[in-house]
Design a protein around this motif. Structure first.
Motif, PDB file in Angstrom:
ATOM      1  N   ILE A  93       0.008  -4.507  13.539  1.00 35.20           N
ATOM      2  CA  ILE A  93       1.378  -4.983  13.351  1.00 35.20           C
ATOM      3  C   ILE A  93       1.498  -5.765  12.052  1.00 35.20           C
ATOM      4  CG2 ILE A  93       3.133  -6.577  14.246  1.00 35.20           C
ATOM      5  CD1 ILE A  93       2.012  -5.897  17.076  1.00 35.20           C
ATOM      6  N   ALA A  94       0.554  -6.661  11.807  1.00 39.98           N
ATOM      7  CA  ALA A  94       0.575  -7.474  10.591  1.00 39.98           C
ATOM      8  C   ALA A  94       0.517  -6.603   9.340  1.00 39.98           C
ATOM      9  CB  ALA A  94      -0.595  -8.460  10.602  1.00 39.98           C
ATOM     10  N   THR A  95      -0.340  -5.587   9.381  1.00 43.97           N
ATOM     11  CA  THR A  95      -0.498  -4.712   8.220  1.00 43.97           C
ATOM     12  C   THR A  95       0.754  -3.874   7.989  1.00 43.97           C
ATOM     13  OG1 THR A  95      -2.870  -4.611   8.727  1.00 43.97           O
ATOM     14  CG2 THR A  95      -2.026  -3.038   7.127  1.00 43.97           C
ATOM     15  N   VAL A  96       1.361  -3.400   9.067  1.00 42.09           N
ATOM     16  CA  VAL A  96       2.615  -2.654   8.946  1.00 42.09           C
ATOM     17  C   VAL A  96       3.697  -3.537   8.338  1.00 42.09           C
ATOM     18  CG1 VAL A  96       4.525  -1.642  10.260  1.00 42.09           C
ATOM     19  CG2 VAL A  96       2.173  -0.986  10.775  1.00 42.09           C
ATOM     20  N   SER A 101       7.025  -4.774   3.389  1.00 39.04           N
ATOM     21  CA  SER A 101       7.541  -5.657   2.335  1.00 39.04           C
ATOM     22  C   SER A 101       7.269  -5.095   0.943  1.00 39.04           C
ATOM     23  CB  SER A 101       6.905  -7.049   2.463  1.00 39.04           C
ATOM     24  OG  SER A 101       5.555  -7.052   2.032  1.00 39.04           O
ATOM     25  N   LYS A 102       6.446  -4.033   0.881  1.00 43.93           N
ATOM     26  CA  LYS A 102       6.054  -3.461  -0.413  1.00 43.93           C
ATOM     27  C   LYS A 102       6.711  -2.116  -0.711  1.00 43.93           C
ATOM     28  CE  LYS A 102       2.945  -6.754  -0.866  1.00 43.93           C
ATOM     29  NZ  LYS A 102       3.160  -7.883  -1.806  1.00 43.93           N
ATOM     30  N   VAL A 103       7.002  -1.336   0.342  1.00 48.32           N
ATOM     31  CA  VAL A 103       7.502   0.026   0.139  1.00 48.32           C
ATOM     32  C   VAL A 103       8.783   0.243   0.935  1.00 48.32           C
ATOM     33  CG1 VAL A 103       5.149   0.873  -0.226  1.00 48.32           C
ATOM     34  CG2 VAL A 103       6.161   1.008   2.053  1.00 48.32           C
ATOM     35  N   ASN A 104       9.512   1.265   0.549  1.00 43.53           N
ATOM     36  CA  ASN A 104      10.770   1.590   1.226  1.00 43.53           C
ATOM     37  C   ASN A 104      10.613   2.678   2.282  1.00 43.53           C
ATOM     38  OD1 ASN A 104      12.293  -0.245  -0.376  1.00 43.53           O
ATOM     39  ND2 ASN A 104      12.351   1.262  -2.044  1.00 43.53           N
ATOM     40  N   GLN A 105       9.479   3.348   2.286  1.00 41.75           N
ATOM     41  CA  GLN A 105       9.250   4.448   3.215  1.00 41.75           C
ATOM     42  C   GLN A 105       8.917   3.928   4.620  1.00 41.75           C
ATOM     43  OE1 GLN A 105       7.852   4.034   0.232  1.00 41.75           O
ATOM     44  NE2 GLN A 105       7.757   5.932  -0.932  1.00 41.75           N
ATOM     45  N   GLN A 106       8.931   4.846   5.577  1.00 40.13           N
ATOM     46  CA  GLN A 106       8.603   4.489   6.958  1.00 40.13           C
ATOM     47  C   GLN A 106       7.112   4.184   7.089  1.00 40.13           C
ATOM     48  OE1 GLN A 106       8.723   7.602   9.980  1.00 40.13           O
ATOM     49  NE2 GLN A 106       9.614   6.165  11.458  1.00 40.13           N
ATOM     50  N   VAL A 107       6.791   3.093   7.763  1.00 41.41           N
ATOM     51  CA  VAL A 107       5.400   2.690   7.979  1.00 41.41           C
ATOM     52  C   VAL A 107       5.146   2.657   9.483  1.00 41.41           C
ATOM     53  CG1 VAL A 107       3.609   0.991   7.479  1.00 41.41           C
ATOM     54  CG2 VAL A 107       5.562   1.237   5.919  1.00 41.41           C
ATOM     55  N   THR A 108       4.091   3.343   9.928  1.00 39.78           N
ATOM     56  CA  THR A 108       3.786   3.429  11.353  1.00 39.78           C
ATOM     57  C   THR A 108       2.289   3.255  11.587  1.00 39.78           C
ATOM     58  OG1 THR A 108       3.602   5.844  11.187  1.00 39.78           O
ATOM     59  CG2 THR A 108       5.745   4.951  11.890  1.00 39.78           C
ATOM     60  N   VAL A 109       1.925   3.133  12.863  1.00 38.75           N
ATOM     61  CA  VAL A 109       0.520   3.034  13.262  1.00 38.75           C
ATOM     62  C   VAL A 109       0.100   4.334  13.923  1.00 38.75           C
ATOM     63  CG1 VAL A 109      -1.211   1.744  14.558  1.00 38.75           C
ATOM     64  CG2 VAL A 109       0.857   0.586  13.749  1.00 38.75           C
ATOM     65  N   LYS A 110      -0.860   5.013  13.320  1.00 45.43           N
ATOM     66  CA  LYS A 110      -1.437   6.192  13.963  1.00 45.43           C
ATOM     67  C   LYS A 110      -2.593   5.705  14.843  1.00 45.43           C
ATOM     68  CE  LYS A 110      -4.082  10.386  12.915  1.00 45.43           C
ATOM     69  NZ  LYS A 110      -5.401   9.774  13.186  1.00 45.43           N
ATOM     70  N   TRP A 111      -2.406   5.902  16.157  1.00 46.00           N
ATOM     71  CA  TRP A 111      -3.395   5.421  17.109  1.00 46.00           C
ATOM     72  C   TRP A 111      -4.803   5.871  16.752  1.00 46.00           C
ATOM     73  CZ3 TRP A 111      -6.546   8.440  20.306  1.00 46.00           C
ATOM     74  CH2 TRP A 111      -7.220   7.750  21.326  1.00 46.00           C
TER      75      TRP A 111
END
Length: 256
Positions: A93-96, A101-111
């Motif tokens: 969660i912290a890394t996402v 805060s750096k990019v405009n694209q979608q950021v997700t967690v791949k299990w």
């Protein structure tokens, strides 16, 4: 929550800088095994990590000087062994949040804990816990983030901060301390609000969640729909109208 106080913790306040190391996780573990007193929040930051460890025994390959390779010592004594996946969820969660805060694209967690921007991997996380009875004595949190590297030999499904923002002048130490602040914030949230809160948040960020996608299960390709990840770290996937649970060795995403 128990009456543990982590308010004085500052992640990265004590940072050990290395020019070259095989694995920051292994280096930190060796320090601990030598009974060297290390404060919680101690971080290892390497210029060149040439045998970085990833999930499923894979190597994390990083071009020297271009990327963030770090390991952080945490001591989540307030977290029971049966809830240890909540720490992995918290770091993800912290890394996402940091990447958002750096990019405009979608950021997700791949299990279980790779971080993707759109459909490309940018970060790998590997957490190794030392258990003592029913509690976690220490956790080594290894994080690798592609920062200034733009050429990758492995596959087209890899990206970096430089590739996403069209700049290659990120200062790795500055990037690391910025990420450390996000980790500290979410670690405090885990302490304050508990494992269920963080697990729910993690599930909201899941890559492919609710979408019918291909997976490899026991060497066979099957279509499934990710529902959630349970507190034991298992992936819950709806396959042929049946909800099934898988551990990390039993299923892989078919990303082509």
């Amino acid at each position: 929550m128990q009456n543990n106080n982590i308010s004085g913790l500052i992640i990265g306040q004590n940072t050990i800088y290395l020019d070259k190391v095989a694995s920051t996780n292994d280096y930190l573990r060796e320090l601990l095994s030598n009974f060297k007193p290390l404060a919680e929040g101690t971080a290892i930051l390497a210029e060149d990590q040439y045998q970085g460890k990833g999930q499923r025994g894979r190597l994390w390959v990083s071009e020297p000087g271009k990327n963030l390779t770090t390991s952080i010592l945490l001591k989540p004594h307030f977290l029971s062994v049966e809830h240890q996946f909540a720490l992995s969820a918290t770091i993800a969660i912290a890394t996402v949040n940091w990447l958002k805060s750096k990019v405009n694209q979608q950021v997700t967690v791949k299990w279980p804990n790779d971080i993707y921007v759109d459909s490309r991997k940018i970060t790998g996380i590997l957490i190794e816990n030392k258990l003592k009875g029913s509690k976690i004595e220490a956790s080594i949190v290894g994080i690798g983030v592609n920062i200034n590297q733009v050429n990758f030999d492995t596959a087209i499904t890899i990206t970096s901060l430089a590739s996403l923002t069209n700049r290659q002048d990120y200062v790795i130490k500055d990037v690391a301390y910025d990420l450390f602040q996000y980790i500290q914030q979410e670690y405090q949230t885990l302490f304050d609000k508990g494992w269920q809160y963080q697990l729910n948040h993690y599930n909201e960020l899941l890559f492919w969640k609710g979408q019918e996608k291909p997976f490899f299960i026991a060497g066979e390709k099957k279509m499934g729909v990710i529902q959630k990840v349970s507190i034991d770290g298992k992936l819950n996937v709806l396959i042929d109208k049946t909800l099934q649970e898988f551990n990390i060795k039993e299923i892989t995403h078919d990303i082509t």
